[in-house]
Design an enzyme around this catalytic site. Structure first.
Site, PDB file in Angstrom:
ATOM      1  N   ASP A  15       0.824  -1.228   0.000  1.00 20.73           N
ATOM      2  CA  ASP A  15       0.000   0.000   0.000  1.00 20.73           C
ATOM      3  C   ASP A  15       0.849   1.265   0.000  1.00 20.73           C
ATOM      4  OD1 ASP A  15      -2.441  -1.282  -0.026  1.00 20.73           O
ATOM      5  OD2 ASP A  15      -2.716  -1.197   2.157  1.00 20.73           O
ATOM      6  N   ARG A  95       0.089   5.155  16.769  1.00 21.84           N
ATOM      7  CA  ARG A  95      -0.304   6.173  15.777  1.00 21.84           C
ATOM      8  C   ARG A  95       0.038   7.598  16.174  1.00 21.84           C
ATOM      9  NH1 ARG A  95       0.339   2.557  12.163  1.00 21.84           N
ATOM     10  NH2 ARG A  95      -1.443   1.196  11.735  1.00 21.84           N
ATOM     11  N   ASP A 124      -7.448   3.916  12.440  1.00 15.50           N
ATOM     12  CA  ASP A 124      -6.121   4.522  12.320  1.00 15.50           C
ATOM     13  C   ASP A 124      -6.120   5.850  11.573  1.00 15.50           C
ATOM     14  OD1 ASP A 124      -4.711   2.680  13.847  1.00 15.50           O
ATOM     15  OD2 ASP A 124      -4.569   1.276  12.167  1.00 15.50           O
ATOM     16  N   SER A 176      -4.129  -9.089   7.323  1.00 14.29           N
ATOM     17  CA  SER A 176      -3.586  -7.741   7.458  1.00 14.29           C
ATOM     18  C   SER A 176      -2.952  -7.670   8.840  1.00 14.29           C
ATOM     19  CB  SER A 176      -4.711  -6.714   7.334  1.00 14.29           C
ATOM     20  OG  SER A 176      -4.278  -5.494   7.907  1.00 14.29           O
TER      21      SER A 176
HETATM   22  N1  ARG Z   1      -8.305  -2.907  15.487  1.00 18.18           N
HETATM   23  C1  ARG Z   1      -7.056  -2.407  15.940  1.00 18.18           C
HETATM   24  C2  ARG Z   1      -7.148  -0.935  16.282  1.00 18.18           C
HETATM   25  O1  ARG Z   1      -8.053  -0.293  15.859  1.00 18.18           O
HETATM   26  C3  ARG Z   1      -5.916  -2.688  14.995  1.00 18.18           C
HETATM   27  C4  ARG Z   1      -5.983  -1.982  13.667  1.00 18.18           C
HETATM   28  C5  ARG Z   1      -4.916  -2.394  12.690  1.00 18.18           C
HETATM   29  N2  ARG Z   1      -5.001  -3.800  12.407  1.00 18.18           N
HETATM   30  C6  ARG Z   1      -4.461  -4.446  11.372  1.00 18.18           C
HETATM   31  N3  ARG Z   1      -4.592  -5.731  11.354  1.00 18.18           N
HETATM   32  N4  ARG Z   1      -3.831  -3.856  10.398  1.00 18.18           N
HETATM   33  O2  ARG Z   1      -6.308  -0.420  16.955  1.00 18.18           O
END
Ligand code: ARG
Length: 419
Positions: A15, A95, A124, A176
């Site tokens: 990505d 983040r 995110d 992912s």
């Molecule tokens: N659900 C989690 C959060 O909102 C992780 C998000 C990212 N997950 C991922 N498999 N890329 O913090």
């Protein structure tokens, strides 16, 4: 000279690689790639060369591991912040720091924009954008994944091939995955069916409890004012301390979490987490608080823990509420110094012992032996007053039910003997 300069949060994956090229092409921009090392196991050595090969004019790779732990993870640990009682928030805590890195680099480079590779239906994007808004309200944020034409991974690969973007030759994982030193988040593929147990290959950093050793492992964890400082009697720096517990916990299959969670954007999603070190540290930290915190402080702090978790999950790290909660939490942590002995065994974390110079546990008050110094007789009057409202309530209820015209005098109620 291109007019637009964009700092991109770059991971080296498909990505963000496609994103670099796409931004150069579609926005006629100069793109600077920025990668933060938050302790992800994935090799970061090749990232720099890959970003240049994709067209970045400059590449930053920053080791943020220590700052991540001391500035983001420790405050959340001290607060007991675990989202929906389950998720230690490795992704969510990373983040705001990555956003800070983007802003720092944008300032240094005189960039007008930052860009991230988050999708339009996750948490995110919110965390990145609210954090950037807090730190640099004038910077514009681009989210190419929300606007570009590619509808699948395959379409991105076609674009990558056409533009000579290096695409990893390895078979793409059906999942992912986002990972850092505080934990791994895994979703997509078969995991999207909440009735399907995660297959063995979904897990990245822990052994299945069934395959874990038959003998338990005991480990002492030392805390100072709520912060972990030692493991097994040795003082450790934050990064090696968490790596040590990740390895230890992973080998015993602890810290696996299977969660259907409520996203900020309104949907429920199913995610698998692996957070051996985080699970052990949250557990041990709470055990030490049970020993050292005053009852009302402990209870109040537990109420605020879920508020703290919500604000982190919802991207409000740089908020006045977070600062205010930190002030409360730090005040409570002054006595959270001591040692907790945990027992790791086939996916479980148990407490095997705890001690502290600030321990409020008083053996002479707690004991049932002749050493007992608790004043048993004082309980009689205590119970009489403590139970008064309940007694009064039921006497009135009983009187009404019995059809009494007049209720007994309050005075009468209150002078009823205890036995
Ligand atoms: N659900 C989690 C959060 O909102 C992780 C998000 C990212 N997950 C991922 N498999 N890329 O913090």
């Amino acid at each position: 000279m291109k007019s637009t300069k964009i700092v991109v949060a770059y991971s080296g994956g498909l990505d963000t690689s496609v994103m670099v090229k796409w931004l150069i092409e579609r926005k006629d921009a100069e793109v600077i790639a920025a990668t933060g090392d938050l302790g992800q196991k994935k090799e970061l050595n090749g990232v720099q060369a890959k970003a240049y090969a994709t067209g970045a004019s400059k590449v930053y790779v920053r080791d943020l591991r220590e700052e991540f732990l001391t500035g983001y993870v420790w405050p959340a640990l001290k607060a007991g912040a675990v989202y929906e009682k389950s998720y230690p928030m490795a992704t969510a805590l990373g983040r705001p720091l990555l956003a800070k890195m983007l802003v720092d680099i944008a300032r240094k480079e005189g960039a007008t924009h930052v860009a991230h590779g988050c999708t339009g239906k996750g948490n995110d994007q919110v965390r990145f954008e609210v954090s950037v808004a807090a730190l640099a309200p004038d910077l514009k944020v681009l989210a190419p994944l929300r606007e570009w034409e590619f509808k699948s991974r395959e379409e991105e690969i076609v674009y990558a091939r056409k533009n000579n973007i290096p695409v990893a030759a390895t078979v793409a994982s059906p999942y992912s995955i986002d990972e850092n030193i505080w934990g791994t988040s895994i979703e997509c593929g078969v995991l999207e069916d909440p009735m399907v147990e995660p297959p063995a290959d979904a897990y990245q950093r822990s052994i299945s409890p069934e395959l874990a050793p038959d003998t338990p492992e005991y480990v002492d964890i030392d805390f100072e004012e709520g912060i972990p400082v030692g493991v097994g009697g040795s003082r450790l720096e934050p990064v090696s301390l968490v790596f040590t517990l990740n390895d230890m916990g992973g080998a015993h299959g602890v810290g696996r979490i299977d969660l259907v969670e409520n996203r900020l954007v309104g949907i429920k999603s199913r995610e698998i987490y692996e957070a051996p070190g985080a699970s052990i540290l949250h557990f041990a930290h709470t055990e030490l608080e049970r020993l050292t915190l005053d009852k009302s402080v402990f209870h109040m702090k537990n109420q605020l823990a879920s508020e703290y978790a919500d604000l982190v999950y919802n991207g409000l790290w740089y908020s006045p509420l977070k600062n205010a909660l930190d002030a409360f939490v730090d005040e409570t942590q002054k006595t959270v110094t001591g040692t907790v002995r945990v027992k790791l065994y086939k996916g479980n974390i148990g407490v095997a012992g705890r001690k502290s110079v600030f321990s409020l546990y008083n053996a002479r008050l707690a004991t049932y032996t002749e050493e007992d110094q608790f004043d048993h007789r004082a309980s009689e009057g205590f119970i009489k007053i403590f139970g008064l409202p309940v007694r009064t309530y039921h006497q009135v209820q009983n009187a009404v039910a019995a059809g009494l015209e007049e209720q007994p005098e309050k005075e009468v109620l209150q002078s009823v003997p205890v036995r």
